[in-house]
Design an enzyme around this catalytic site. Structure first.
Site, PDB file in Angstrom:
ATOM      1  N   GLU A  46       0.832  -1.207   0.000  1.00 54.51           N
ATOM      2  CA  GLU A  46       0.000   0.000   0.000  1.00 54.51           C
ATOM      3  C   GLU A  46       0.868   1.258   0.000  1.00 54.51           C
ATOM      4  OE1 GLU A  46      -2.239  -3.053   2.627  1.00 54.51           O
ATOM      5  OE2 GLU A  46      -0.180  -2.630   1.974  1.00 54.51           O
ATOM      6  N   CYS A  80      -0.547  -0.185   7.653  1.00 55.99           N
ATOM      7  CA  CYS A  80      -1.020   0.320   6.361  1.00 55.99           C
ATOM      8  C   CYS A  80      -2.435   0.894   6.474  1.00 55.99           C
ATOM      9  CB  CYS A  80      -0.976  -0.789   5.316  1.00 55.99           C
ATOM     10  SG  CYS A  80       0.698  -1.306   4.891  1.00 55.99           S
ATOM     11  N   TRP A 165      21.517 -38.577 -11.082  1.00 55.18           N
ATOM     12  CA  TRP A 165      20.564 -37.753 -11.831  1.00 55.18           C
ATOM     13  C   TRP A 165      19.562 -38.640 -12.555  1.00 55.18           C
ATOM     14  CZ3 TRP A 165      20.987 -33.311  -9.875  1.00 55.18           C
ATOM     15  CH2 TRP A 165      22.214 -32.698  -9.641  1.00 55.18           C
ATOM     16  N   ASP A 195      24.155 -38.432  -2.177  1.00 55.70           N
ATOM     17  CA  ASP A 195      24.119 -37.399  -3.225  1.00 55.70           C
ATOM     18  C   ASP A 195      25.037 -36.223  -2.916  1.00 55.70           C
ATOM     19  OD1 ASP A 195      22.244 -38.966  -4.407  1.00 55.70           O
ATOM     20  OD2 ASP A 195      20.535 -37.623  -4.073  1.00 55.70           O
ATOM     21  N   LEU A 199      22.425 -27.953  -1.996  1.00 56.59           N
ATOM     22  CA  LEU A 199      21.147 -27.345  -1.625  1.00 56.59           C
ATOM     23  C   LEU A 199      21.181 -25.825  -1.738  1.00 56.59           C
ATOM     24  CD1 LEU A 199      19.924 -29.525   1.383  1.00 56.59           C
ATOM     25  CD2 LEU A 199      19.640 -29.892  -1.068  1.00 56.59           C
ATOM     26  N   PRO A 281      13.223 -41.241   0.121  1.00 51.85           N
ATOM     27  CA  PRO A 281      11.951 -41.959   0.155  1.00 51.85           C
ATOM     28  C   PRO A 281      11.479 -42.326   1.561  1.00 51.85           C
ATOM     29  CG  PRO A 281      13.726 -43.320  -0.756  1.00 51.85           C
ATOM     30  CD  PRO A 281      14.252 -41.933  -0.685  1.00 51.85           C
ATOM     31  N   ARG A 282      12.415 -42.656   2.453  1.00 48.63           N
ATOM     32  CA  ARG A 282      12.014 -42.987   3.829  1.00 48.63           C
ATOM     33  C   ARG A 282      11.391 -41.770   4.516  1.00 48.63           C
ATOM     34  NH1 ARG A 282      16.618 -45.122   7.774  1.00 48.63           N
ATOM     35  NH2 ARG A 282      17.362 -43.013   7.348  1.00 48.63           N
TER      36      ARG A 282
END
Length: 337
Positions: A46, A80, A165, A195, A199, A281-282
């Site tokens: 605003e 505002c 990958w 991996d 990140l 996956p776990r």
């Protein structure tokens, strides 16, 4: 209002932990000012919209469209609602009311001052845009996005974790864009171990901040030479063993019972509004069992492993499908917004 929502989205990755807000000022069917919340701690939408109006004498005859109810409290900036009461536009139209009790109440003050108020225009679009903010306020935890890539026959990795990958280069760059939009990125210990992810959003330049990096290592068995422990960016390791602080690295001990719930509570306390969880996956299975997820972004690549580590069965409502060269991207949500 559609324009206000478009402007609000420009704050994605910048406004958190505040909501994304856009504002448009209209006089006699012509836009005379607009703005959005560009940066946490900076002026709200605003303020930016009103400041952009060249002839402020037109404001009392104008309609102000705001994607979220004007705030009604002192935070890092003044309310505002006070600004709108100062300029007293003829009409204020909002998309969503603010479910944060600290900030709500602006509409009532505007109405009491004789300003015409309308709420609920494009309400569903507004809640979807600010789904991270509304989840934190209403569910008392960050918004949780699960991201994974899988083969056409349903595997996330080979049995020995040798397949780093699965998705293509376009998909991987898109993931870096997503990282720039969320507050934290989280992985489990096996994903960190096999991996060794950084990140970061290094392949999506232009965003000044990196997400908070989070890893779960309950027994503190991960090697300290992994990227997540390199102190290049703020990182947290949640565990069962110890609390410890180092430069850009926090070890946070949690109780074994309700471990994931406590983890999310701690992240919320650190101002984290959304978490992109990238494996494995776990961890996904545990989150599904606990009902601790909101959105799935799943890449399907045209490879076949025949055997390996199975991907989770996709849950929720299919929102849309996209094609990225030879990959398919599926968006799913736990519940419609």
């Amino acid at each position: 209002m559609q324009r206000a929502l478009e402007l609000a989205r420009l704050g994605l990755g910048y406004a958190s932990p505040n909501p994304m807000v856009g504002c448009v000022v209209v006089h006699q069917e012509r836009i005379i000012g607009e703005g959005w919340h560009r940066q946490y701690g900076g002026p709200h939408a605003e303020v930016n919209a009103v400041e952009s109006v060249a002839d402020k004498s037109l404001l009392p005859q104008s309609t102000v469209y705001v994607s979220l109810e004007p705030c009604n409290h002192w935070g890092k900036t003044p309310p505002c609602t006070d600004l709108l009461l100062q300029h007293k536009p003829k009409r204020v139209v909002i998309c969503n009311t603010d479910s944060n009790p600290r900030a709500a109440g602006g509409l009532q003050r505007l109405q009491a001052a004789g300003i015409e108020v309308e709420a609920g225009l494009l309400e569903k679009d507004g809640r979807w845009l600010n789904r991270r903010f509304f989840t934190v306020v209403e569910k008392k935890r960050p918004y949780i996005i699960l991201k994974w890539a899988q083969t056409a026959d349903g595997f996330m990795a080979r049995s020995d974790y040798s397949s780093k990958w699965i998705s293509n280069a376009y998909a991987r760059q898109l993931v870096h864009k997503w990282r720039s939009e969320e507050d934290a990125i989280l992985v489990g210990s096996n994903t960190a171990r096999y991996d060794n992810p950084q990140l970061t959003n290094r392949d999506w330049p232009g965003y000044p901040r990196q997400p908070l990096r989070v890893v779960i290592d309950r027994q503190l068995l991960l090697h300290q030479n992994l990227h997540l422990f390199d102190a290049s960016y703020p990182s947290i390791c949640y565990n069962l063993k110890e609390d410890r602080e180092a430069p850009n690295l926090t070890f946070r001990q949690l109780a074994a019972d309700n471990f994931l719930e406590h983890l999310l509570e701690d992240l919320k306390g650190r101002g984290v509004q959304s978490v992109l969880i990238e494996g494995g996956p776990r961890l996904f299975t545990q989150l599904f069992e606990l009902g601790l997820w909101d959105e799935i972004r799943m890449f399907v690549a045209p490879h076949s492993f025949g055997s390996g580590i199975a991907a989770p069965h996709p849950q929720g409502y299919l929102l849309k499908k996209e094609v990225l060269d030879d990959n398919e991207l599926q968006w799913r949500v736990r519940q419609p917004w």
